[in-house]
Design an enzyme around this catalytic site. Structure first.
Site, PDB file in Angstrom:
ATOM      1  N   LYS A 172       0.878  -1.178   0.000  1.00 35.08           N
ATOM      2  CA  LYS A 172       0.000   0.000   0.000  1.00 35.08           C
ATOM      3  C   LYS A 172       0.915   1.228   0.000  1.00 35.08           C
ATOM      4  CE  LYS A 172      -1.852   3.145   1.817  1.00 35.08           C
ATOM      5  NZ  LYS A 172      -1.626   4.497   1.250  1.00 35.08           N
ATOM      6  N   GLU A 246       9.483   2.416  10.651  1.00 40.42           N
ATOM      7  CA  GLU A 246      10.539   3.429  10.458  1.00 40.42           C
ATOM      8  C   GLU A 246       9.838   4.767  10.363  1.00 40.42           C
ATOM      9  OE1 GLU A 246      13.613   3.054  10.812  1.00 40.42           O
ATOM     10  OE2 GLU A 246      13.780   0.880  10.679  1.00 40.42           O
ATOM     11  N   CYS A 280      13.781  11.212   5.726  1.00 43.40           N
ATOM     12  CA  CYS A 280      13.763  10.954   7.178  1.00 43.40           C
ATOM     13  C   CYS A 280      15.155  11.150   7.754  1.00 43.40           C
ATOM     14  CB  CYS A 280      13.261   9.550   7.456  1.00 43.40           C
ATOM     15  SG  CYS A 280      14.167   8.324   6.534  1.00 43.40           S
ATOM     16  N   GLU A 377      10.144  17.639  13.494  1.00 44.65           N
ATOM     17  CA  GLU A 377      10.530  17.275  12.134  1.00 44.65           C
ATOM     18  C   GLU A 377       9.836  18.234  11.167  1.00 44.65           C
ATOM     19  OE1 GLU A 377       8.954  13.620  10.335  1.00 44.65           O
ATOM     20  OE2 GLU A 377      11.016  13.145   9.788  1.00 44.65           O
TER      21      GLU A 377
HETATM   22  P1  NAD Z   1       2.334   9.104   6.636  1.00 46.16           P
HETATM   23  O1  NAD Z   1       2.511   8.471   7.969  1.00 46.16           O
HETATM   24  O2  NAD Z   1       1.313  10.142   6.467  1.00 46.16           O
HETATM   25  O3  NAD Z   1       1.976   7.983   5.565  1.00 46.16           O
HETATM   26  C1  NAD Z   1       2.794   6.833   5.391  1.00 46.16           C
HETATM   27  C2  NAD Z   1       1.939   5.721   4.817  1.00 46.16           C
HETATM   28  O4  NAD Z   1       0.956   5.333   5.786  1.00 46.16           O
HETATM   29  C3  NAD Z   1       1.142   6.126   3.563  1.00 46.16           C
HETATM   30  O5  NAD Z   1       1.110   5.034   2.668  1.00 46.16           O
HETATM   31  C4  NAD Z   1      -0.231   6.410   4.119  1.00 46.16           C
HETATM   32  O6  NAD Z   1      -1.248   6.278   3.166  1.00 46.16           O
HETATM   33  C5  NAD Z   1      -0.337   5.336   5.187  1.00 46.16           C
HETATM   34  N1  NAD Z   1      -1.335   5.605   6.228  1.00 46.16           N
HETATM   35  C6  NAD Z   1      -1.841   6.801   6.624  1.00 46.16           C
HETATM   36  N2  NAD Z   1      -2.764   6.617   7.599  1.00 46.16           N
HETATM   37  C7  NAD Z   1      -2.811   5.289   7.834  1.00 46.16           C
HETATM   38  C8  NAD Z   1      -3.548   4.471   8.746  1.00 46.16           C
HETATM   39  N3  NAD Z   1      -4.412   4.997   9.609  1.00 46.16           N
HETATM   40  N4  NAD Z   1      -3.335   3.131   8.725  1.00 46.16           N
HETATM   41  C9  NAD Z   1      -2.449   2.570   7.877  1.00 46.16           C
HETATM   42  N5  NAD Z   1      -1.723   3.297   6.986  1.00 46.16           N
HETATM   43  C10 NAD Z   1      -1.899   4.632   6.972  1.00 46.16           C
HETATM   44  O7  NAD Z   1       3.792   9.610   6.195  1.00 46.16           O
HETATM   45  P2  NAD Z   1       4.196  10.368   4.839  1.00 46.16           P
HETATM   46  O8  NAD Z   1       3.698  11.764   4.939  1.00 46.16           O
HETATM   47  O9  NAD Z   1       3.835   9.562   3.631  1.00 46.16           O
HETATM   48  O10 NAD Z   1       5.783  10.339   4.930  1.00 46.16           O
HETATM   49  C11 NAD Z   1       6.509  11.252   5.663  1.00 46.16           C
HETATM   50  C12 NAD Z   1       6.980  10.671   6.973  1.00 46.16           C
HETATM   51  O11 NAD Z   1       7.684   9.456   6.728  1.00 46.16           O
HETATM   52  C13 NAD Z   1       7.960  11.542   7.715  1.00 46.16           C
HETATM   53  O12 NAD Z   1       7.627  11.585   9.092  1.00 46.16           O
HETATM   54  C14 NAD Z   1       9.297  10.822   7.542  1.00 46.16           C
HETATM   55  O13 NAD Z   1      10.237  11.059   8.560  1.00 46.16           O
HETATM   56  C15 NAD Z   1       8.881   9.418   7.492  1.00 46.16           C
HETATM   57  N6  NAD Z   1       9.881   8.603   6.829  1.00 46.16           N
HETATM   58  C16 NAD Z   1      10.661   7.790   7.595  1.00 46.16           C
HETATM   59  C17 NAD Z   1      11.647   7.017   7.011  1.00 46.16           C
HETATM   60  C18 NAD Z   1      12.494   6.111   7.848  1.00 46.16           C
HETATM   61  O14 NAD Z   1      13.079   5.205   7.282  1.00 46.16           O
HETATM   62  N7  NAD Z   1      12.609   6.322   9.150  1.00 46.16           N
HETATM   63  C19 NAD Z   1      11.846   7.073   5.635  1.00 46.16           C
HETATM   64  C20 NAD Z   1      11.049   7.927   4.872  1.00 46.16           C
HETATM   65  C21 NAD Z   1      10.055   8.689   5.487  1.00 46.16           C
END
Ligand code: NAD
Length: 476
Positions: A172, A246, A280, A377
């Site tokens: 997803k 992550e 990230c 962040e």
């Molecule tokens: P997000 O948490 O909004 O979304 C991530 C994923 O989760 C998306 O596919 C989203 O559709 C899904 N999602 C959202 N609500 C959900 C729910 N209730 N249940 C299940 N899935 C759900 O994050 P984003 O805005 O896409 O990405 C940015 C964030 O990702 C930043 O905080 C960044 O630090 C983090 N990030 C971390 C790493 C790492 O390896 N630590 C790498 C890249 C990004």
């Protein structure tokens, strides 16, 4: 225009509704259409993954590894196409997007090679005639939920080990990078039997819980925000399934007085400004020691002023747009709050005067380490410069956040390097390198609120995607 579909049981299937995807650099331009899936689409995908599980698991590690080599070759042959689509869809500058597409191919190749490596050990038994050993078994069906900022590499660094170790997958991807995820999966899924790799596109809030809570899903690997990650952790704990998270970062660079300043400037800029700060592992706080603070800040400011900000498809662009209007507003809100708090803006501090979600690369000087700017962040091209009078103070500031993903130190002293490596509360620390860019064959992950304490990539990936089975055989 790319028309994305779900991929379920080897078939491309649409959903009853679809959404248009607009380019973040030209918000009038439609890049494609994505399905707006429902929980029933997740159910169909999990059913397909479940049906494919047994034969896939029985194929054996080496056979699955060979298929990952084939998938890698396909990605390699489509690097330019995938990079251009990612760049149009989520605004990553084209050079970086090509690097990411190549990395996706390399990850598949790496895990193909892991298919020929030992996965267990022989353990002595009390009875000398008994053969006692460990082997690894897949979890079963694994749900993979990914963010938009690495639309090619993150899906592959989860999918490749999941498949190699015998799991079948429902992926997803984030709504803002689903065209790229679709094209990537459409290219490689034919390598595998139908149902081994499934893709369902849609809103996280709507279909994410259906995936996490599906009784046939035995593991969830998630990368994204800490807020969503925590929610997933609760649900997975309730169900007693494995999960891996992550999440966010607030990554510091420490610049010691003996640092090679040119190198420290260049790699601080790269860590903070590439991908418009939306990594990230992006550099977000720059902690500079004592006497060099002013010289370093001036050099950093001068370099940031030279960065080319603009069209991500242009080869000489260094900083593209941020991913969406909401992301732009969020970054500008942090900037405005920091201004109101009275921190001096060394450079930037506003949006670009053109269409698209551009934020000018920004440096704030003399930032309080406990302020919002130095604690939260931001996920945008913004640096908070923080002064420290000595190394102890620098380490204390670096550790004084709720995250613990990556960090860098610039120094020519081995003693300083080892001290900082030892004392920083992070999962990844790099000396005279930028905070981002950990290689795919090395473990990736953080401590504190950045991670659920498991590691991805490299040999560490086996720990999440398998269970150990202990076997004792006493020949009769
Ligand atoms: P997000 O948490 O909004 O979304 C991530 C994923 O989760 C998306 O596919 C989203 O559709 C899904 N999602 C959202 N609500 C959900 C729910 N209730 N249940 C299940 N899935 C759900 O994050 P984003 O805005 O896409 O990405 C940015 C964030 O990702 C930043 O905080 C960044 O630090 C983090 N990030 C971390 C790493 C790492 O390896 N630590 C790498 C890249 C990004």
């Amino acid at each position: 225009m790319t028309q994305a579909s779900n991929i379920i049981g080897g078939q491309e299937v649409g959903a009853s509704q679809s959404l248009e995807v607009f380019s973040p650099s030209r918000p009038d331009e439609v890049v494609g259409r994505i399905p707006h899936s429902q929980p029933k689409d997740i159910e169909a995908a999990v059913a397909a993954a479940e049906a494919a599980q047994r034969p896939w698991r029985n194929m054996g590690l080496m056979g699955r590894g060979q298929l990952l080599f084939s998938a890698s070759a396909i990605v390699e042959a489509h690097v330019d196409e995938l990079a251009e689509l990612a760049s149009r869809e989520m605004g990553k500058p084209i050079g970086e997007a090509k690097g990411e597409a190549q990395r996706a191919a390399a990850i598949l190749r790496y895990f193909g090679g892991e298919g020929a490596h030992a996965i267990g050990e022989v353990i002595p038994a009390a009875n000398p005639g008994t053969l006692q050993y460990t082997t690894r078994e897949p979890l079963g069906v694994v749900g993979i939920i990914t963010p938009w900022n690495f639309p090619l590499a993150i899906p592959m660094w989860k999918v490749a080990p999941a498949l190699l170790y015998g799991n079948t997958v429902v992926l997803k991807p984030a709504e803002l990078s689903s065209l790229t995820a679709y094209r990537l999966c459409a290219l490689i899924q034919g390598v595998f039997a139908p149902g081994v790799l499934n893709l369902v596109i849609g809103s996280g809030g709507k279909i994410g819980p259906a995936l996490v809570q599906h009784p046939a899903v035995r593991g969830i690997s998630f990368t994204g925000s800490t807020r969503v990650g925590r929610d997933i952790a609760h649900q997975a704990t309730e169900r007693g399934i494995k999960y891996q998270l992550e999440m966010g970062g607030k990554n510091p660079v420490i610049v010691a007085e003996d640092a090679d300043l040119d190198r420290a400037v260049e790699l601080t800029v790269s860590g903070a400004m590439r991908s418009a700060g939306q990594k990230c592992t992006a550099t977000s706080r720059v902690i500079v020691l004592g006497s060099i603070h002013k010289a370093f800040c001036d050099a950093l400011t001068q370099r940031v002023r030279q960065l080319v900000v603009g069209d991500p498809l242009s080869a000489n662009t260094y900083v593209g747009p941020v991913v969406s209007a909401a992301q732009q507003q969020q970054v500008l809100r942090f900037i405005e709050n920091a201004r109101q708090a009275g921190y001096p803006v060394a450079v930037g501090g506003d949006r670009l005067d053109r269409a698209g979600y551009f934020v000018r690369p920004t440096i704030f000087d003399a930032v309080d380490p406990n302020s919002e700017l130095a604690q939260e962040e931001i996920f945008g091209p913004v640096i908070a410069m923080v002064a420290a009078s000595n190394l102890d103070e620098a380490v204390e500031i670096a550790n004084g956040v709720r995250y613990g993903l990556s960090a860098s130190v610039f120094t020519q002293s081995l003693k300083t390097a080892l001290r900082v490596v030892n004392d920083l509360e992070v999962g990844m620390v790099r000396v005279n390198e930028e905070t981002a860019g950990v290689e795919y064959q090395a473990p990736f992950g953080g401590v504190k609120e950045s991670s659920s304490h498991s590691r991805e990539q490299g040999r560490a990936a086996i720990e999440f995607y398998t269970e150990t089975k202990t076997v004792a055989i006493r020949p009769m």
